[in-house]
Design a protein around this motif. Structure first.
Motif, PDB file in Angstrom:
ATOM      1  N   VAL A   1       0.843  -1.321  -0.091  1.00 62.53           N
ATOM      2  CA  VAL A   1      -0.139   0.087  -0.041  1.00 62.53           C
ATOM      3  C   VAL A   1       1.127   1.188   0.026  1.00 62.53           C
ATOM      4  O   VAL A   1       1.750   1.457   0.751  1.00 62.53           O
ATOM      5  CB  VAL A   1      -0.820   0.156   1.294  1.00 62.53           C
ATOM      6  CG1 VAL A   1      -1.748   1.334   1.402  1.00 62.53           C
ATOM      7  CG2 VAL A   1      -2.031  -1.280   1.333  1.00 62.53           C
ATOM      8  N   THR A   2       0.677   2.138  -0.865  1.00 62.40           N
ATOM      9  CA  THR A   2       1.368   3.432  -1.312  1.00 62.40           C
ATOM     10  C   THR A   2       0.693   4.588  -1.166  1.00 62.40           C
ATOM     11  O   THR A   2      -0.398   4.462  -1.168  1.00 62.40           O
ATOM     12  CB  THR A   2       2.342   3.204  -2.301  1.00 62.40           C
ATOM     13  OG1 THR A   2       1.191   3.391  -3.393  1.00 62.40           O
ATOM     14  CG2 THR A   2       2.877   1.971  -2.530  1.00 62.40           C
ATOM     15  N   SER A   3       1.616   5.648  -0.544  1.00 59.15           N
ATOM     16  CA  SER A   3       0.864   7.148  -0.813  1.00 59.15           C
ATOM     17  C   SER A   3       0.422   7.384  -2.098  1.00 59.15           C
ATOM     18  O   SER A   3      -0.506   8.011  -2.397  1.00 59.15           O
ATOM     19  CB  SER A   3       1.780   8.136  -0.436  1.00 59.15           C
ATOM     20  OG  SER A   3       3.070   8.081  -1.023  1.00 59.15           O
ATOM     21  N   GLY A   4       1.231   6.795  -2.948  1.00 61.00           N
ATOM     22  CA  GLY A   4       0.845   6.739  -4.390  1.00 61.00           C
ATOM     23  C   GLY A   4      -0.684   6.296  -4.776  1.00 61.00           C
ATOM     24  O   GLY A   4      -1.510   6.840  -5.429  1.00 61.00           O
ATOM     25  N   ASP A   5      -1.068   5.091  -4.112  1.00 58.63           N
ATOM     26  CA  ASP A   5      -2.346   4.622  -4.128  1.00 58.63           C
ATOM     27  C   ASP A   5      -3.455   5.507  -3.608  1.00 58.63           C
ATOM     28  O   ASP A   5      -4.465   5.683  -4.238  1.00 58.63           O
ATOM     29  CB  ASP A   5      -2.402   3.153  -3.412  1.00 58.63           C
ATOM     30  CG  ASP A   5      -1.495   2.259  -3.985  1.00 58.63           C
ATOM     31  OD1 ASP A   5      -1.577   2.079  -5.260  1.00 58.63           O
ATOM     32  OD2 ASP A   5      -1.165   1.332  -2.993  1.00 58.63           O
ATOM     33  N   LEU A   6      -3.101   6.236  -2.309  1.00 62.64           N
ATOM     34  CA  LEU A   6      -4.015   7.185  -1.900  1.00 62.64           C
ATOM     35  C   LEU A   6      -4.150   8.317  -2.689  1.00 62.64           C
ATOM     36  O   LEU A   6      -5.229   9.104  -2.862  1.00 62.64           O
ATOM     37  CB  LEU A   6      -3.703   7.291  -0.467  1.00 62.64           C
ATOM     38  CG  LEU A   6      -4.452   6.448   0.398  1.00 62.64           C
ATOM     39  CD1 LEU A   6      -3.752   4.981   0.684  1.00 62.64           C
ATOM     40  CD2 LEU A   6      -4.422   6.951   2.076  1.00 62.64           C
ATOM     41  N   THR A   7      -3.010   8.714  -3.369  1.00 63.09           N
ATOM     42  CA  THR A   7      -2.924  10.066  -4.281  1.00 63.09           C
ATOM     43  C   THR A   7      -3.869   9.770  -5.420  1.00 63.09           C
ATOM     44  O   THR A   7      -4.663  10.589  -5.778  1.00 63.09           O
ATOM     45  CB  THR A   7      -1.820  10.290  -4.661  1.00 63.09           C
ATOM     46  OG1 THR A   7      -0.607  10.586  -3.744  1.00 63.09           O
ATOM     47  CG2 THR A   7      -1.911  11.482  -5.805  1.00 63.09           C
TER      48      THR A   7
ATOM     49  N   PRO B   1       2.685  10.467   7.931  1.00 63.94           N
ATOM     50  CA  PRO B   1       2.293   9.623   9.305  1.00 63.94           C
ATOM     51  C   PRO B   1       0.588   9.816   9.459  1.00 63.94           C
ATOM     52  O   PRO B   1       0.330   9.685  10.584  1.00 63.94           O
ATOM     53  CB  PRO B   1       2.966  10.331  10.312  1.00 63.94           C
ATOM     54  CG  PRO B   1       2.861  11.775   9.908  1.00 63.94           C
ATOM     55  CD  PRO B   1       3.360  11.695   8.348  1.00 63.94           C
ATOM     56  N   HIS B   2      -0.128  10.284   8.401  1.00 65.46           N
ATOM     57  CA  HIS B   2      -1.350  10.298   8.571  1.00 65.46           C
ATOM     58  C   HIS B   2      -2.242   9.089   8.313  1.00 65.46           C
ATOM     59  O   HIS B   2      -1.868   8.184   7.807  1.00 65.46           O
ATOM     60  CB  HIS B   2      -1.880  11.446   7.277  1.00 65.46           C
ATOM     61  CG  HIS B   2      -1.019  12.435   7.268  1.00 65.46           C
ATOM     62  ND1 HIS B   2      -1.324  13.518   8.310  1.00 65.46           N
ATOM     63  CD2 HIS B   2      -0.089  12.845   6.680  1.00 65.46           C
ATOM     64  CE1 HIS B   2      -0.446  14.604   8.268  1.00 65.46           C
ATOM     65  NE2 HIS B   2       0.468  14.335   7.182  1.00 65.46           N
ATOM     66  N   HIS B   3      -3.515   9.232   9.149  1.00 65.55           N
ATOM     67  CA  HIS B   3      -4.021   7.698   9.249  1.00 65.55           C
ATOM     68  C   HIS B   3      -4.635   7.171   7.943  1.00 65.55           C
ATOM     69  O   HIS B   3      -4.797   5.819   8.011  1.00 65.55           O
ATOM     70  CB  HIS B   3      -5.263   8.305  10.162  1.00 65.55           C
ATOM     71  CG  HIS B   3      -5.199   8.213  11.491  1.00 65.55           C
ATOM     72  ND1 HIS B   3      -6.029   8.328  12.644  1.00 65.55           N
ATOM     73  CD2 HIS B   3      -3.888   8.576  12.205  1.00 65.55           C
ATOM     74  CE1 HIS B   3      -5.480   8.541  13.930  1.00 65.55           C
ATOM     75  NE2 HIS B   3      -3.983   8.663  13.282  1.00 65.55           N
ATOM     76  N   PRO B   4      -5.104   7.738   7.137  1.00 61.00           N
ATOM     77  CA  PRO B   4      -5.707   7.045   5.777  1.00 61.00           C
ATOM     78  C   PRO B   4      -5.004   5.759   5.448  1.00 61.00           C
ATOM     79  O   PRO B   4      -5.478   4.799   5.160  1.00 61.00           O
ATOM     80  CB  PRO B   4      -5.931   8.136   4.671  1.00 61.00           C
ATOM     81  CG  PRO B   4      -6.207   9.469   5.589  1.00 61.00           C
ATOM     82  CD  PRO B   4      -5.123   9.251   6.748  1.00 61.00           C
ATOM     83  N   VAL B   5      -3.432   6.124   5.201  1.00 61.54           N
ATOM     84  CA  VAL B   5      -2.700   4.821   4.693  1.00 61.54           C
ATOM     85  C   VAL B   5      -2.768   3.830   5.596  1.00 61.54           C
ATOM     86  O   VAL B   5      -2.641   2.681   5.192  1.00 61.54           O
ATOM     87  CB  VAL B   5      -1.310   5.650   4.387  1.00 61.54           C
ATOM     88  CG1 VAL B   5      -0.354   5.904   5.586  1.00 61.54           C
ATOM     89  CG2 VAL B   5      -0.591   4.623   3.367  1.00 61.54           C
ATOM     90  N   TYR B   6      -2.678   4.038   7.035  1.00 60.63           N
ATOM     91  CA  TYR B   6      -2.825   2.827   7.846  1.00 60.63           C
ATOM     92  C   TYR B   6      -4.052   2.287   7.913  1.00 60.63           C
ATOM     93  O   TYR B   6      -4.311   0.973   7.999  1.00 60.63           O
ATOM     94  CB  TYR B   6      -2.348   3.100   9.178  1.00 60.63           C
ATOM     95  CG  TYR B   6      -1.270   3.938   9.476  1.00 60.63           C
ATOM     96  CD1 TYR B   6      -0.070   3.195   9.703  1.00 60.63           C
ATOM     97  CD2 TYR B   6      -0.699   5.455   9.502  1.00 60.63           C
ATOM     98  CE1 TYR B   6       1.352   3.604   9.773  1.00 60.63           C
ATOM     99  CE2 TYR B   6       0.436   5.881   9.274  1.00 60.63           C
ATOM    100  CZ  TYR B   6       1.483   5.045   9.838  1.00 60.63           C
ATOM    101  OH  TYR B   6       2.971   5.265   9.914  1.00 60.63           O
ATOM    102  N   GLU B   7      -5.163   2.925   7.687  1.00 57.26           N
ATOM    103  CA  GLU B   7      -6.599   2.316   7.644  1.00 57.26           C
ATOM    104  C   GLU B   7      -6.573   1.321   6.608  1.00 57.26           C
ATOM    105  O   GLU B   7      -7.029   0.209   6.476  1.00 57.26           O
ATOM    106  CB  GLU B   7      -7.620   3.382   7.806  1.00 57.26           C
ATOM    107  CG  GLU B   7      -7.590   4.088   8.942  1.00 57.26           C
ATOM    108  CD  GLU B   7      -8.551   5.467   8.804  1.00 57.26           C
ATOM    109  OE1 GLU B   7      -8.640   6.107   7.551  1.00 57.26           O
ATOM    110  OE2 GLU B   7      -8.697   6.158  10.181  1.00 57.26           O
ATOM    111  N   ARG B   8      -6.024   1.979   5.413  1.00 60.28           N
ATOM    112  CA  ARG B   8      -6.156   0.979   4.093  1.00 60.28           C
ATOM    113  C   ARG B   8      -5.197  -0.012   4.201  1.00 60.28           C
ATOM    114  O   ARG B   8      -5.817  -1.145   4.008  1.00 60.28           O
ATOM    115  CB  ARG B   8      -5.647   2.092   2.951  1.00 60.28           C
ATOM    116  CG  ARG B   8      -5.853   1.225   1.568  1.00 60.28           C
ATOM    117  CD  ARG B   8      -5.467   2.314   0.466  1.00 60.28           C
ATOM    118  NE  ARG B   8      -5.373   1.235  -0.742  1.00 60.28           N
ATOM    119  CZ  ARG B   8      -6.761   1.155  -1.636  1.00 60.28           C
ATOM    120  NH1 ARG B   8      -7.901   1.528  -1.115  1.00 60.28           N
ATOM    121  NH2 ARG B   8      -6.443   0.552  -2.896  1.00 60.28           N
ATOM    122  N   ALA B   9      -4.125   0.068   4.746  1.00 62.85           N
ATOM    123  CA  ALA B   9      -3.078  -0.982   4.921  1.00 62.85           C
ATOM    124  C   ALA B   9      -3.869  -2.062   5.855  1.00 62.85           C
ATOM    125  O   ALA B   9      -3.764  -3.259   5.670  1.00 62.85           O
ATOM    126  CB  ALA B   9      -1.785  -0.748   5.627  1.00 62.85           C
TER     127      ALA B   9
END
Length: 291
Positions: A86-92, A201-209
């Motif tokens: 899971v990457t910040s690129g996915d959330l972007t 360090p923001h929550h969305p990437v952790y929630e997705r992972a």
């Protein structure tokens, strides 16, 4: 296990492994240094998975997870070391999809353009744009934030949102420390600009992972059974602490010089003193990721 004022100094992952069902592992600085893979790290995660654990790589790379997987193959990081990426690129990409009818201006190098693959995106100049995606410096070996100051001032004047595709401030590449998109985003924020940070360090990437891992496990994985592994206090450790999960800090990463590792071995008391002065503290620390 909860975060301690004085974290545990462990020799590797094995002393902690039985306490967790899931590892959320950083990539750059832990599994590789941008030039070569760390074999011991891949072996440690493979052993954890062999014991029944799940591993999701969580990266602030401004590219989709599949693209990062291809890069890891090139570094010879074994596929046995992880279940998903899971990457910040996915959330972007999700942020771009939400604004698919708007014009975007991209700040960053050509290598990050896979970020837009398969999306019907309309690109435009800064004067035309409705928002900006920043993935990094065009030339991170020579440029500084000051090179981008005129663009940031123009963005602020138009109140444009910046989507930061890589919240890291710096990254290790071989023996060099180079600036990342987070440095540009922080400067824009300090100027009064609005920034959406897509990764740690923001929550969305952790929630997705965590959701991805729970799907793979076929059951919800409670936070007390999750361990984050990373080398950066500001992103990896602060993100884990803020999300309410334990963290194992890899000392021989971007903070290696601050911890005196350029002079020799990891000294437990020195590392604990350094960590105790940080705003976010890991549960444990180790020299490099190994079993």
């Amino acid at each position: 296990m909860t975060a301690l004022t004085r974290p545990l100094h462990v020799e590797g992952l094995q002393p902690l492994a039985d306490n967790y069902d899931l590892i959320l592992c950083d990539v750059w600085g832990v599994l590789h240094n941008g030039v070569k893979a760390y074999e011991a790290a891949g072996d440690a995660l493979t052993r954890f998975r062999d014991k029944g654990g799940k591993v999701v790589l969580v990266s602030n790379a401004p590219r989709p997870g599949a693209s990062v997987g291809t890069q890891l193959d090139g570094f010879q990081v074994p596929r046995t070391a992880y279940d998903a990426i899971v990457t910040s690129g996915d959330l972007t990409r999700l942020a771009i999809q939400e604004r698919i009818d708007r014009i975007v201006h991209h700040i960053g190098p050509p290598r990050d353009m896979p970020l837009y693959n398969g999306l019907d995106v309309r690109f435009g100049s800064l004067a035309e744009a409705d928002y900006v995606v920043c993935s990094g410096f065009d030339n991170d070996e020579e440029e500084t934030v000051e090179d981008y100051r005129p663009q940031l001032e123009a963005m602020r004047d138009r109140n444009l949102l910046m989507v930061c595709a890589n919240p890291d401030l710096i990254v290790e590449r071989g023996h060099m420390i180079l600036p990342c998109a987070g440095t540009i985003a922080l400067a824009y924020e300090e100027m009064g600009g609005e920034v959406f940070y897509a990764g740690k360090p923001h929550h969305p990437v952790y929630e997705r992972a965590l959701a991805v891992a729970s799907d793979l496990a076929g059951r919800p994985i409670p936070k007390e059974r999750v361990l984050a592994v990373g080398d950066a206090i500001r992103t990896d450790i602060a993100g884990a602490v803020g999300f309410g999960i334990d963290a194992l800090m890899i000392a021989r990463g971007i903070h290696a010089e601050e911890l005196g590792l350029h002079r020799g071995d990891l000294v437990s008391d020195h590392a604990q003193d350094w960590v105790s002065r940080q705003a976010a503290r890991p549960t444990a620390f180790t020299d490099v990721l190994s079993w």
